[in-house]
Design a protein around this motif. Structure first.
Motif, mmCIF file in Angstrom:
data_model
loop_
_atom_site.group_PDB
_atom_site.id
_atom_site.type_symbol
_atom_site.label_atom_id
_atom_site.label_comp_id
_atom_site.label_asym_id
_atom_site.label_seq_id
_atom_site.Cartn_x
_atom_site.Cartn_y
_atom_site.Cartn_z
ATOM 1 N N GLU A 249 8.981 43.582 45.511
ATOM 2 C CA GLU A 249 9.534 44.873 46.219
ATOM 3 C C GLU A 249 10.508 44.329 47.455
ATOM 4 N N LYS A 250 11.383 45.219 47.896
ATOM 5 C CA LYS A 250 12.233 45.016 48.953
ATOM 6 C C LYS A 250 11.484 45.550 50.207
ATOM 7 N N GLY A 251 11.360 44.941 51.373
ATOM 8 C CA GLY A 251 10.755 45.469 52.402
ATOM 9 C C GLY A 251 12.011 46.419 53.021
ATOM 10 N N PRO A 252 11.430 47.026 54.235
ATOM 11 C CA PRO A 252 12.790 48.035 54.947
ATOM 12 C C PRO A 252 14.087 46.881 55.245
ATOM 13 N N LEU A 253 14.956 47.676 54.637
ATOM 14 C CA LEU A 253 16.364 46.918 54.920
ATOM 15 C C LEU A 253 17.559 47.587 55.501
ATOM 16 N N ASP A 254 17.865 47.067 56.611
ATOM 17 C CA ASP A 254 19.064 47.727 57.289
ATOM 18 C C ASP A 254 20.433 47.488 56.481
ATOM 19 N N GLU A 255 20.763 48.602 56.097
ATOM 20 C CA GLU A 255 22.209 48.372 55.426
ATOM 21 C C GLU A 255 23.301 47.979 56.310
ATOM 22 N N SER A 256 22.988 48.143 57.576
ATOM 23 C CA SER A 256 24.148 47.829 58.397
ATOM 24 C C SER A 256 24.148 46.196 58.975
ATOM 25 N N LEU A 257 23.168 45.376 58.226
ATOM 26 C CA LEU A 257 23.262 44.096 58.784
ATOM 27 C C LEU A 257 24.496 43.530 58.460
ATOM 28 N N PRO A 258 24.972 42.680 59.546
ATOM 29 C CA PRO A 258 26.316 41.776 59.314
ATOM 30 C C PRO A 258 26.270 40.788 58.240
ATOM 31 N N PRO A 259 27.191 40.508 57.600
ATOM 32 C CA PRO A 259 27.300 39.389 56.833
ATOM 33 C C PRO A 259 27.036 38.244 57.196
ATOM 34 N N VAL A 260 26.607 37.025 56.356
ATOM 35 C CA VAL A 260 26.388 35.716 56.905
ATOM 36 C C VAL A 260 27.302 34.751 56.380
ATOM 37 N N VAL A 261 27.253 33.577 56.684
ATOM 38 C CA VAL A 261 28.379 32.501 56.428
ATOM 39 C C VAL A 261 27.598 32.036 55.099
#
Length: 368
Positions: A249-261
């Motif tokens: 399962e996926k936990g609560p996921l904030d779609e506005s998370l910034p991208p990572v390097v």
């Protein structure tokens, strides 16, 4: 799913038979962000020390022993920790004894709060240096093992991969011929044939681990969308999770998370490896949860399982090359994962999940 648990505050062990003094220090040090444990005797101090401490404040005069001797004992039992001796009767002899006992500082009672806090900060600086030295030694050991793997790789690639490929090819030809036989004749022949095929694949995977660990690819960083990465990994592994009767399962996921390097492909490899380990450790009917969030300039990702968890003594070695608790495998899977994360400028830790199983915490820098 909750965020990764922050690191606990430094622990100060206060050994003094003056109850009022213990109460005062507990309040002062607690307000300064320390966790305080008190002991009024040598015996109680030894029991508290078994639970671990960062700095011990030890009075020289205790009802059941000498503080100097206790300081030396505490330092011997926890060489990465520090000891500060306290006394109301300072002499040259006691100062010399404090040094011999391994104490890093020597304070007169009563001491000013600022002086005490400054001394503790200096002692904590020494504790952090001990930890950094230990980490450097661990990395040096891993580098030596990596060099050993590199030396072996060229020979392994030629001496094993070529005959392995030839065997796999001939086995494929044999399997096609067997499947042309009448159905009643196929069963007894296919069973050992498929077993050999699976073993060849396992050997090929082990060899691939060696090659990848010894010769990591050049790092070509870009921006990686974390929510999309998690969804892709969960979709890829849903079939394997279903076959094991484990919920992924996926936990609560904030779609506005910034991208990572990073490189999307290699970070996907990291998460797939961690999730496969979690699925393998989790009993049927339980679940594995993948979550993500942000803390400051880093994005964290966690993989939580509901298996038996990882013992503390194993956690200290789990990323070492060739270390494994499994009956089969190269012991390089988590080492490769750790190397990829380090190359990305991130960190990887192992701890306990809220459900009691294992939790892997991956932290990666935000892409600017």
């Amino acid at each position: 799913m909750s965020e990764p648990t922050p690191k606990p505050p430094p622990t100060i062990l206060v050994v003094d038979d003056n109850a009022a003094f213990l109460d005062n220090l507990n309040e002062l040090l607690g307000d300064a962000g320390y966790a305080v444990r008190g002991a009024s005797s040598c015996r109680a101090a030894r029991a508290c020390a078994r639970e671990g401490f960062d700095v011990a404040l030890v009075d020289l005069r205790l009802p059941d022993g000498d503080g100097t001797a206790l300081a030396a004992e505490l330092k011997e039992g926890a060489p990465d920790s520090e000891v500060v001796l306290l006394t109301g009767f300072a002499t040259l002899e006691t100062a010399v004894a404090a040094v011999r006992a391994g104490a890093c500082a020597y304070l007169m009672k009563p001491c000013a709060p600022q002086e005490l806090l400054l001394t503790l900060e200096q002692a904590m600086r020494q504790v952090r240096l001990h930890g950094e030295k230990r980490e450097l030694a661990r990395r040096a050991q891993m580098t030596e093992k990596l060099a050993a793997v590199g030396t072996m790789t060229a020979g392994l690639s030629h001496e094993i991969r070529n005959p392995l490929n030839a065997a796999a090819l001939q086995l494929s030809v044999l399997e096609r011929r067997v499947r042309k036989l009448p159905d009643p004749q196929q069963g007894p022949l296919l069973e050992p044939l498929l077993l050999v095929r699976d073993e060849i694949r396992r050997l090929d995977h082990i060899l691939e681990d060696f090659l990848q660990f010894a010769r990591p690819r050049e790092f070509r960083p870009g921006s990686v969308d974390v929510p999309a990465l998690l969804r892709r990994v969960v979709d890829l592994l849903s079939g394997q999770a279903e076959a094991r009767k484990v919920a992924l399962e996926k936990g609560p996921l904030d779609e506005s998370l910034p991208p990572v390097v990073g490189e999307e492909e290699r970070l996907r490899q990291v998460l797939i490896n961690l999730c496969l380990n979690a699925l393998e450790a989790t009993p049927a009917g339980r679940k594995v949860t993948v979550s993500a969030g942000q803390e400051g300039e880093r994005v964290w990702l966690t993989v939580d399982d509901e298996g038996p968890g990882i013992p503390q003594d194993v956690r200290d070695r789990i990323f070492e090359p060739f270390f494994t608790t499994k009956a089969q495998g190269s012991g390089l899977g988590l080492s490769i994962v750790h190397a990829i994360v380090t190359q990305h400028g991130g960190t990887l830790e192992v701890g306990s999940a809220p459900g009691g199983g294992a939790r892997f915490i991956l932290r990666l820098p935000v892409s600017r």
